[in-house]
Each structure stands twice: as structure tokens, then as C-alpha cells.
Design a protein around this motif. Structure first.
Motif, short mmCIF file in Angstrom:
data_model
loop_
_atom_site.label_atom_id
_atom_site.label_comp_id
_atom_site.label_asym_id
_atom_site.label_seq_id
_atom_site.Cartn_x
_atom_site.Cartn_y
_atom_site.Cartn_z
N THR A 290 5.33 -5.38 12.10
CA THR A 290 6.23 -5.53 10.97
C THR A 290 5.44 -5.79 9.68
O THR A 290 4.52 -6.61 9.66
N LEU A 291 5.84 -5.10 8.62
CA LEU A 291 5.20 -5.25 7.32
C LEU A 291 5.48 -6.62 6.73
O LEU A 291 6.62 -7.10 6.73
N VAL A 292 4.43 -7.24 6.19
CA VAL A 292 4.58 -8.46 5.39
C VAL A 292 4.41 -8.07 3.93
O VAL A 292 5.25 -8.37 3.10
N ARG A 293 3.29 -7.37 3.59
CA ARG A 293 3.07 -6.88 2.23
C ARG A 293 1.97 -5.82 2.26
O ARG A 293 1.17 -5.76 3.19
N SER A 294 1.94 -5.00 1.20
CA SER A 294 0.87 -4.01 1.05
C SER A 294 0.35 -4.11 -0.38
O SER A 294 1.08 -4.51 -1.29
N ALA A 295 -0.93 -3.74 -0.55
CA ALA A 295 -1.53 -3.83 -1.88
C ALA A 295 -2.73 -2.91 -1.98
O ALA A 295 -3.36 -2.58 -0.97
N ALA A 296 -3.04 -2.52 -3.21
CA ALA A 296 -4.25 -1.76 -3.52
C ALA A 296 -4.49 -1.94 -5.01
O ALA A 296 -3.60 -1.69 -5.82
N PRO A 297 -5.68 -2.38 -5.40
CA PRO A 297 -5.95 -2.59 -6.82
C PRO A 297 -5.78 -1.30 -7.63
O PRO A 297 -6.25 -0.24 -7.23
N GLY A 298 -5.05 -1.39 -8.75
CA GLY A 298 -4.84 -0.24 -9.63
C GLY A 298 -3.81 0.75 -9.12
O GLY A 298 -3.70 1.85 -9.65
N CYS A 299 -3.05 0.38 -8.09
CA CYS A 299 -2.07 1.29 -7.48
C CYS A 299 -0.68 0.66 -7.51
O CYS A 299 -0.53 -0.54 -7.72
N ASP A 300 0.32 1.50 -7.28
CA ASP A 300 1.69 1.02 -7.13
C ASP A 300 2.02 1.01 -5.64
O ASP A 300 2.05 2.06 -5.00
N ALA A 301 2.26 -0.19 -5.10
CA ALA A 301 2.61 -0.34 -3.69
C ALA A 301 4.09 -0.63 -3.58
O ALA A 301 4.60 -1.55 -4.23
N ASP A 302 4.79 0.14 -2.79
CA ASP A 302 6.22 -0.04 -2.53
C ASP A 302 6.42 0.02 -1.03
O ASP A 302 6.59 1.10 -0.45
N GLY A 303 6.34 -1.14 -0.39
CA GLY A 303 6.45 -1.18 1.06
C GLY A 303 5.27 -0.48 1.71
O GLY A 303 4.12 -0.82 1.45
N LEU A 304 5.55 0.54 2.49
CA LEU A 304 4.50 1.27 3.20
C LEU A 304 4.05 2.52 2.48
O LEU A 304 3.36 3.36 3.05
N SER A 305 4.43 2.66 1.21
CA SER A 305 4.01 3.79 0.39
C SER A 305 3.22 3.26 -0.80
O SER A 305 3.68 2.38 -1.52
N VAL A 306 2.00 3.82 -0.97
CA VAL A 306 1.12 3.37 -2.04
C VAL A 306 0.68 4.59 -2.83
O VAL A 306 0.20 5.57 -2.26
#
Length: 185
Positions: A103-119
Motif C-alpha cells: 500500500t502506498l504511503v507517499r511518493s516523491a522525486a525532487p523537481g517532479c510532480d508526484a500524484d500518488g503512483l504517477s510522477v
């Protein structure tokens, strides 16, 4: 006699000049060859097409900590890397598909737009973006460890000349040694 030779020489010279100036077709039933066409001049030189985009994605197996065996509510980190292996800059859309029980808790990437499981990330030529996805793992998954996928679609633009490249990889769950066993006393 000298005059006769002079006339013959003049007439012979005229015949030579006329025969050089006028082509004689030895086969009267055959047409003379067509002259070479004039070369055409292009007013707009054609540019070579731009280089195609290229992208590569890797994902590490999800490392599960020892607290999993004790039922601890731990968060685990999936790391994926997207590399622009081509020459043009691209906008990369990365989608992570988690297996059942993860199960997803959070997603991230510097300089990117993260929306759930899509970055979505802009990536310069030869640059790499690291995407992290924090998850929880349901108990009992160690019995039949599932796999997930990471897919990327990179585009050079958004117009009619948009060119794309894709790549995908899988990841698994890396459980620690175990499961624990109970000893009887």
C-alpha cells in the motif's frame, strides 16, 4: 593547280565545320537522344529529423526490514531511477504499479510532480531522476512474494511532432531471513 587545291581545302574545311556543328543521325528511323535535364534548385533545404528520445528505468527490489516478522507497522522505500539516455530533453511520466498487499504511503522525486503512483518529471539529456515510493506491506506476503512494475513514457513535446520512448521494469519484495520460528520449551 594551286587554285584547285585552295578551293578543295576551303570546301573540305567548310564540310568539317558543318559536320561538327550539325549532328548527323546515321539511323534516320531512330530519334536523337534527349538532352540532359537542367538540375532543379530547391528553395528550402530539408533539415534532418531531430534525434529520437530514449529513456531507461531501473527499480531496486523493495527491502523489507526485520520488524516485519514481529508485525511492526513499518514503512519501506522503493527506489526507481529514470534516465534520459537520448539527446533531446523529455518529460517523463512514470507509473508505479504496486502488487496486492503493498500500500502506498507517499511518493516523491525532487523537481517532479508526484500524484500518488504517477510522477511527471522534466529530464535533461543524460540526466537521471530518482523516484521514491514509501509503502507498507501486509503480513503474510512472504509466503508468495508478489512483484510490481515501474513503467515510464518519455515525450519530447506535446504537439503533433511529439515523439515518445518507453521502458519498463519489475521489482520484487526482498524479505529478511526468516520467518521466525517458535521453539518449544
Amino acid at each position: 593547280m594551286a587554285r584547285g587545291r585552295l578551293v578543295a581545302a576551303v570546301v573540305g574545311g567548310l564540310i568539317a565545320i558543318l559536320s561538327a556543328a550539325v549532328s548527323i543521325n546515321p539511323d534516320p528511323g531512330r530519334a536523337a537522344p534527349a538532352p540532359d535535364p537542367d538540375p532543379t534548385v530547391s528553395t528550402s533545404p530539408s533539415d534532418p529529423p531531430p534525434p529520437p528520445p530514449a529513456v531507461a528505468v531501473t527499480a531496486e527490489d523493495l527491502p523489507i526490514g526485520a520488524g516485519y516478522w514481529q508485525g511492526a507497522a513499518e514503512t519501506y522505500r522503493l527506489t526507481a531511477r529514470v534516465r534520459n539516455t537520448g539527446i533531446p530533453p523529455v518529460t517523463a511520466t512514470t507509473r508505479v504499479t504496486l502488487p496486492p498487499g503493498v500500500t502506498l504511503v507517499r511518493s516523491a522525486a525532487p523537481g517532479c510532480d508526484a500524484d500518488g503512483l504517477s510522477v511527471v518529471c522534466p529530464i535533461a539529456p543524460r540526466a537521471t531522476v530518482t523516484i521514491t515510493v514509501d509503502v507498507t506491506v501486509a503480513p503474510g506476503l512472504w509466503r508468495d512474494p508478489p512483484t510490481g512494475t515501474v513503467q515510464v513514457r518519455a515525450a519530447t513535446g506535446t504537439g503533433p511532432d511529439d515523439r515518445t520512448a518507453t521502458d519498463a521494469t519489475t521489482f520484487g519484495l526482498d524479505f529478511p531471513p526468516g520467518p521466525p520460528t517458535r521453539t518449544s520449551t
